[in-house]
Design an enzyme around this catalytic site. Structure first.
Site, short mmCIF file in Angstrom:
data_model
loop_
_atom_site.label_atom_id
_atom_site.label_comp_id
_atom_site.label_asym_id
_atom_site.label_seq_id
_atom_site.Cartn_x
_atom_site.Cartn_y
_atom_site.Cartn_z
N LYS A 1 0.94 -1.34 -0.14
CA LYS A 1 -0.01 -0.05 -0.28
C LYS A 1 0.85 0.84 -0.20
CE LYS A 1 -3.20 -2.87 0.88
NZ LYS A 1 -4.46 -2.99 1.65
N ASP A 2 2.00 1.27 0.37
CA ASP A 2 3.80 2.37 0.62
C ASP A 2 3.25 3.11 -0.93
OD1 ASP A 2 3.59 2.48 3.82
OD2 ASP A 2 5.01 0.60 2.82
#
Length: 476
Positions: free
Chosen positions: A113-114
Site C-alpha cells: 500500500k505504501d
C-alpha cells in the site's frame, strides 16, 4: 483525461476531482472515461527504466499537464518514493524452481500500500496547498491500508485522517503502526467487528451527500482512483523485468482481498500489456466463486485467517472490473450493484464471467494449513520468509510445481509479495518458524498508543459523524 462513475451518474471529473472522490455520489466508483493504449514499441522503450522512472511515464497518461506540470509531477513522485529502503523500490527475488517474487514491501509500513499511498499523499498536498482547502479522509482497513494511509498523511496541514480498524483482527505490528501515531491530524478507532462491518458506517456517511460536501470527505483506500492508477506500474514493471523483449505473456499471481490491486492488473492488461492474472484468496472465497461461475454472494460471516488483510466478503472493486470488461456499460453495472446491495448476492451474466476470465485466468483458494506449510517450505527450500498473504500466492506456484501442470507451456510467473513477514510474527510462530529479531519492530511495540473504541453496542455511524464534525470545527 476525464473521469466517471461506474454507475453513470457522475461524468467529466478532472483528476483533482477524482482524487477527492471516495464513493461517487451515485454510489459507484471512479474510473477514467477512456483507457489509454500502450503499444509494443512503447513497452520496449520502457524496458530499461527503473520502477520510479516507469511511474513517471505511466502517471502522465492519466494526469494532464494542465493539472500538474511535468516537472512538478516528477518532483512529487521523487519525494513520494524517497522513503523507500531498497534502491530498486520493487526488486524481484528469483528463487529455486522458477519462483519469482516481486517485493512490494520496502516502504515505510512494510506493505505494498505504501507504493500508491505515498503518491496519493503528495498529490493531495499539492492540490490542497494550492486551494487552501481542508479535507478529511475516512479509511476502513483490514490491516495494511490504515497504516500506509496514516504515514502518507501524518502532519500535513490541510488534511485529517480517520481510520477504523477491526480490533483483534490485525496483527500486533499492524495495529501498533496505526495506534502509535501521535499527530493531531490522525484519529484511530478500534472497532469490535470485521473489516466488512466497519465499512458499513463509512459508506452511509459517504452516501449522505450534503454531509459529505459540507465536511469535504474522501477516502484513500482502494476506492480512491489514484491508488489504482499508481499500482498499474508494478504490473508493467514485472512484465518488463520478466519479458524485456515484450514478445510474450507474463503471469502474475495476486494475493487478493478487496480487489484494488487486481483492478490495477486488469487495467494494465486492457491498456495492452500481455498479462495473465491469477487471484489467490483465503477461505473467504467470494472472489474465487465470482470469477469461476459468477456467484457474487456474501457468506454469512467473515472467517478470520492468518492472512488478515484478505479476510473480506465484499470485494467492491469487482464493480470496476465489470465496468471495464463491459466497455463501460454503466446502466448494466448499476442494475447488478442495485441487486447486490438489496439482497447481498447477484448472479453475473455469462458474458461478463467469460470476459473476466480472459484477464483473470484462474483463481486459487488456500486455507491456513496450506499457508503454514507454504511458509515453512519457502524458508526450508530458499531460506526466504514470506508473509501469510504472500504465502497464498506461493502456494499456487507450488501446487503447479508438484502436479507438473502446464510446466512446458507456462509463461514466466511472478508472485506479488504484498507485505513483509516482520509484520506477522504470530503467523510465523503458527507456521512453526522462529521470527527474525528486528530492531524496528521491537522499537515500534514499545511506543505509546492512542485510539478510541467502537464497541458492538455503540452507534458507529453517529460516532464517526461526531468525529468528522469535530475535525471541521478545529480546521476552521
Amino acid at each position: 483525461m476525464r473521469y466517471c462513475s461506474t454507475r453513470g451518474g457522475v461524468t467529466g471529473l478532472t483528476f483533482e476531482e477524482a482524487l477527492y472522490t471516495g464513493y461517487a455520489e451515485d454510489g459507484g466508483i471512479i474510473l477514467p472515461e477512456t483507457i489509454p493504449t500502450i503499444t509494443t514499441d512503447t513497452l520496449k522503450s520502457w524496458s530499461k527504466l527503473s520502477y520510479v522512472g516507469l511511474v513517471k511515464e505511466i502517471v502522465p497518461l492519466f494526469v494532464g499537464e494542465d493539472e500538474i506540470p511535468k516537472d512538478e509531477l516528477n518532483g512529487l513522485l521523487d519525494k513520494a518514493f524517497g522513503r523507500f529502503t531498497h534502491p530498486d523500490v520493487t526488486p524481484i527475488s528469483k528463487l529455486n524452481d522458477g519462483l519469482n517474487i516481486i517485493e512490494l514491501f520496502h516502504g515505510v509500513t512494510w506493505a505494498f500500500k505504501d507504493l500508491a499511498l505515498s503518491c496519493v499523499g503528495q498529490f493531495l498536498e499539492y492540490f490542497l496547498n494550492k486551494r487552501q482547502k481542508h479535507l478529511t479522509i475516512i479509511v476502513g482497513t483490514s490491516g495494511d491500508t490504515g497504516s500506509a494511509a496514516i504515514e502518507a498523511i501524518r502532519g500535513l496541514k490541510w488534511v485529517d485522517i480517520v481510520v477504523l480498524l477491526p480490533k483483534g483482527r490485525c496483527s500486533r505490528v499492524q495495529e501498533h503502526q496505526m495506534t502509535s501515531v501521535m499527530e493531531d491530524n490522525v484519529h484511530v478507532f478500534r472497532v469490535e467487528g470485521s473489516s466488512d462491518d466497519l465499512d458499513l458506517p463509512i459508506k452511509k456517511v459517504f452516501m449522505d451527500i450534503p454531509f459529505k460536501r459540507q465536511h469535504n470527505l474522501t477516502s484513500i483506500n482502494s476506492i480512491n482512483w489514484a491508488r489504482v492508477m499508481v499500482q498499474t506500474a508494478h504490473y508493467i514493471y514485472s512484465y518488463l523485468q520478466m519479458c524485456p523483449s515484450c514478445d510474450g505473456e507474463v503471469e502474475i499471481v495476486i494475493p487478493t482481498g478487496a480487489c484494488g490491486n487486481v483492478t490495477s492488473g486488469c487495467l494494465a492488461r486492457l491498456m495492452g500489456v500481455p498479462l495473465r492474472l491469477v487471484c489467490a484468496v483465503t477461505t473467504n472465497d467470494i472472489v474465487d466463486r465470482t470469477v469461476r461461475n459468477g456467484d457474487y454472494s456474501m457468506a454469512d460471516t467473515v472467517t478470520q485467517t492468518l492472512a488478515t488483510a484478505m479476510d473480506i466478503q465484499v470485494p467492491y472493486n469487482m464493480e470496476r472490473i465489470w465496468y471495464m470488461v463491459t466497455g463501460g456499460n454503466a446502466p448494466r453495472i448499476k442494475a447488478l450493484m442495485d441487486e447486490f446491495e438489496s439482497t447481498g448476492k447477484v448472479q453475473l451474466p455469462t458474458d461478463i464471467v467469460e470476459k473476466t476470465k480472459e484477464i483473470i485466468v484462474e483463481t486459487f483458494v488456500a486455507n491456513d494449513d496450506v499457508v503454514r506449510q507454504t511458509m515453512r517450505r519457502t524458508f526450508e527450500k530458499d531460506q526466504y520468509h514470506v508473509c501469510p498473504h504472500t504465502a497464498i500466492g506461493v502456494a499456487y506456484h507450488y501446487r503447479d510445481l508438484d502436479s507438473k501442470q502446464n510446466t512446458d507451456r507456462r509463461p514466466p510467473r511472478v508472485i506479488i509479495a504484498t507485505a513483509s513477514v516482520k509484520k506477522f510474527q504470530e503467523a510465523v510462530i503458527s507456521a512453526g518458524l522462529t521470527p527474525v529479531d528486528n530492531a524496528e519492530v521491537a522499537s515500534l511495540l514499545t511506543k505509546e498508543t492512542k485510539s478510541q473504541e467502537m464497541k458492538k453496542e455503540d452507534n458507529w455511524e453517529e460516532m464517526l459523524r461526531k468525529t468528522i464534525e469535530m475535525i471541521s470545527v478545529k480546521s476552521k
